[in-house]
Design a protein around this motif. Structure first.
Motif, PDB file in Angstrom:
ATOM      1  N   PHE A   4       0.832  -1.199   0.000  1.00 50.91           N
ATOM      2  CA  PHE A   4       0.000   0.000   0.000  1.00 50.91           C
ATOM      3  C   PHE A   4       0.869   1.253   0.000  1.00 50.91           C
ATOM      4  CE2 PHE A   4      -2.377   3.321   2.289  1.00 50.91           C
ATOM      5  CZ  PHE A   4      -3.477   3.429   1.449  1.00 50.91           C
ATOM      6  N   SER A   5       1.938   1.238   0.787  1.00 50.98           N
ATOM      7  CA  SER A   5       2.873   2.365   0.814  1.00 50.98           C
ATOM      8  C   SER A   5       3.483   2.601  -0.567  1.00 50.98           C
ATOM      9  CB  SER A   5       3.983   2.102   1.837  1.00 50.98           C
ATOM     10  OG  SER A   5       4.972   3.099   1.773  1.00 50.98           O
ATOM     11  N   ASP A   6       3.877   1.508  -1.228  1.00 49.39           N
ATOM     12  CA  ASP A   6       4.457   1.636  -2.566  1.00 49.39           C
ATOM     13  C   ASP A   6       3.456   2.249  -3.544  1.00 49.39           C
ATOM     14  OD1 ASP A   6       6.652   0.413  -1.450  1.00 49.39           O
ATOM     15  OD2 ASP A   6       6.241  -1.558  -2.324  1.00 49.39           O
ATOM     16  N   GLN A   7       2.190   1.838  -3.427  1.00 50.71           N
ATOM     17  CA  GLN A   7       1.155   2.393  -4.304  1.00 50.71           C
ATOM     18  C   GLN A   7       0.951   3.883  -4.044  1.00 50.71           C
ATOM     19  OE1 GLN A   7      -2.233  -0.045  -3.475  1.00 50.71           O
ATOM     20  NE2 GLN A   7      -1.433  -1.835  -4.575  1.00 50.71           N
ATOM     21  N   MET A   8       0.985   4.287  -2.772  1.00 50.40           N
ATOM     22  CA  MET A   8       0.830   5.694  -2.429  1.00 50.40           C
ATOM     23  C   MET A   8       1.967   6.533  -3.013  1.00 50.40           C
ATOM     24  SD  MET A   8      -1.981   6.326  -0.793  1.00 50.40           S
ATOM     25  CE  MET A   8      -2.644   5.178  -2.013  1.00 50.40           C
ATOM     26  N   VAL A  95       0.992   9.767   3.733  1.00 50.72           N
ATOM     27  CA  VAL A  95       0.395   8.440   3.943  1.00 50.72           C
ATOM     28  C   VAL A  95       1.384   7.349   3.538  1.00 50.72           C
ATOM     29  CG1 VAL A  95      -1.432   6.872   3.171  1.00 50.72           C
ATOM     30  CG2 VAL A  95      -1.971   9.259   3.698  1.00 50.72           C
ATOM     31  N   GLY A  96       2.074   7.538   2.417  1.00 44.96           N
ATOM     32  CA  GLY A  96       3.067   6.565   1.991  1.00 44.96           C
ATOM     33  C   GLY A  96       4.182   6.400   3.000  1.00 44.96           C
ATOM     34  N   LEU A  97       4.632   7.495   3.598  1.00 42.92           N
ATOM     35  CA  LEU A  97       5.694   7.418   4.607  1.00 42.92           C
ATOM     36  C   LEU A  97       5.205   6.743   5.883  1.00 42.92           C
ATOM     37  CD1 LEU A  97       7.429  10.906   4.324  1.00 42.92           C
ATOM     38  CD2 LEU A  97       8.495   8.687   3.955  1.00 42.92           C
ATOM     39  N   VAL A  98       4.024   7.129   6.345  1.00 48.03           N
ATOM     40  CA  VAL A  98       3.499   6.565   7.597  1.00 48.03           C
ATOM     41  C   VAL A  98       3.268   5.066   7.455  1.00 48.03           C
ATOM     42  CG1 VAL A  98       1.524   6.551   9.161  1.00 48.03           C
ATOM     43  CG2 VAL A  98       2.499   8.733   8.400  1.00 48.03           C
ATOM     44  N   THR A  99       2.673   4.653   6.352  1.00 52.38           N
ATOM     45  CA  THR A  99       2.420   3.224   6.170  1.00 52.38           C
ATOM     46  C   THR A  99       3.723   2.446   5.987  1.00 52.38           C
ATOM     47  OG1 THR A  99       2.026   3.680   3.811  1.00 52.38           O
ATOM     48  CG2 THR A  99       0.098   3.504   5.250  1.00 52.38           C
ATOM     49  N   ALA A 104       7.383  -1.332   8.561  1.00 50.35           N
ATOM     50  CA  ALA A 104       8.751  -1.631   9.003  1.00 50.35           C
ATOM     51  C   ALA A 104       8.871  -1.681  10.521  1.00 50.35           C
ATOM     52  CB  ALA A 104       9.709  -0.583   8.453  1.00 50.35           C
ATOM     53  N   GLU A 105       7.840  -1.172  11.224  1.00 46.55           N
ATOM     54  CA  GLU A 105       7.840  -1.105  12.694  1.00 46.55           C
ATOM     55  C   GLU A 105       9.014  -0.261  13.209  1.00 46.55           C
ATOM     56  OE1 GLU A 105       7.736  -5.139  14.077  1.00 46.55           O
ATOM     57  OE2 GLU A 105       5.612  -5.381  13.585  1.00 46.55           O
ATOM     58  N   ARG A 106       9.254   0.841  12.535  1.00 45.48           N
ATOM     59  CA  ARG A 106      10.319   1.783  12.909  1.00 45.48           C
ATOM     60  C   ARG A 106      10.081   3.081  12.142  1.00 45.48           C
ATOM     61  NH1 ARG A 106      13.113   1.989   8.302  1.00 45.48           N
ATOM     62  NH2 ARG A 106      13.447   0.101   7.062  1.00 45.48           N
TER      63      ARG A 106
END
Length: 324
Positions: A4-8, A95-99, A104-106
């Motif tokens: 999802f992050s990659d798509q954002m 959103v891409g950064l947060v997801t 990554a849990e970091r």
């Protein structure tokens, strides 16, 4: 979540591209001028032995300002749409950064791909704040969105790295302290380089030069306002960058037993610090020409890019976490 992050990020690139096109349309339409000249109407004539005498009066052509007004409104609309798209792109970017961080849990700063995404987000977020404060600078958006497209697309197409755990050296609370301040300062320096370049273009136009960027330069905000914006951004970013360098030295002492070792990234950070300090000193010296001051700001940003891309890709050192 990672997918999802990659798509954002992919959608963000496209939205920034559309915003850049919107600003380009604004530029194309923004030079509209009234093209109709006043018509001359004959209102009387007297013929005599001496020849012909004609009385005339100026009469404006009906609706001559109409096309110009419509073009100006379209340019204004294109600019507003471009800003709205930039804001939308910033939201999707976040959103891409947060997801990415959740997956990554970091914090999402563990490699070059994540670092570039974060720096570019800080740059565009700071730009929206500047625009909110000074709407008259909107036409700088063409250059800002161009930089965003280049950086985010490069991160996505060239620097992309699957999520992996942090290397042991980065597992420290200093990771958040040092990298967050470096990211924030770098984003501000990124934004500061945009009005510095635009200032040189506009200053050349105001001085009567007809160089290649003439058609762009004549539609930029006044040179003085861009020079002030460049200074404000650098004056704000420099103390943060200084703290980041000091925090890195403290972390290096804790991790490697020495605060400074002239590692390639440490060396280029020092070079950047010296150049930006030189910029601020030159800006405060009345005898130094503003063109030279702007070039120092651009040179400082070039060293930051060297530190980000050149050092990570072409050099090996203790800071080699690029994963390219």
């Amino acid at each position: 979540m990672s997918a999802f992050s990659d798509q954002m990020v992919s959608i963000t690139t496209m939205v920034y591209l559309l915003a850049m096109i919107g600003h380009a349309v604004e530029y194309a339409l923004g030079n509209a001028r009234a093209v109709a000249a006043p018509a001359r109407e004959l209102v009387g004539a007297a013929v005599g032995a001496g020849g012909v005498a004609v009385a005339e009066r100026d009469t404006p052509v009906a609706d001559s300002a109409g096309p110009t007004q419509r073009t100006a409104r379209r340019a204004e609309l294109a600019g507003r749409i471009a800003i709205a798209l930039t804001a939308l792109g910033a939201v999707l970017h976040l959103v891409g950064l947060v997801t990415r961080g959740i997956a990554a849990e970091r914090m999402p700063w563990g490699n070059m791909y994540e670092f570039v995404l974060t720096v570019s987000f800080i740059g565009v977020a700071a730009w929206l704040v500047v625009l909110w404060k000074v709407p008259s600078l909107r036409r700088l958006g063409l250059f800002l969105t161009l930089v965003m497209v280049l950086l985010v697309a490069t991160a996505e197409l060239v620097l992309y790295t699957p999520i992996v755990p942090l290397v042991p050296a980065l597992n420290s609370y200093w990771f958040v302290v040092h990298v967050s301040t470096i990211v924030f300062a770098s984003g501000l320096f990124l934004l500061g380089a945009v009005p510095a370049v635009a200032y040189l273009m506009r200053a050349g136009y105001e001085q009567g030069k007809r160089s290649f960027p003439y058609t762009l330069a004549k539609r930029l905000p006044a040179a003085a306002s861009m020079e002030r914006l460049t200074f404000v951004l650098h004056a704000f970013a420099f103390p943060i960058f200084t703290f980041a360098v000091i925090a890195g030295a403290v972390w290096a002492e804790a991790a490697w037993g020495r605060p400074w070792g002239w590692d390639p990234k440490e060396t280029w950070s020092f070079i950047s610090w010296v150049i930006y300090a030189g910029y601020l000193h030159a800006r405060a010296t009345p005898s130094v020409k503003r063109n030279l001051v702007a070039w120092l700001a651009i040179l400082g940003f070039a060293t930051m890019m060297m530190n980000l891309f050149g050092v990570n890709i072409f050099f090996t050192g203790l800071h080699s976490y690029a994963d390219v």
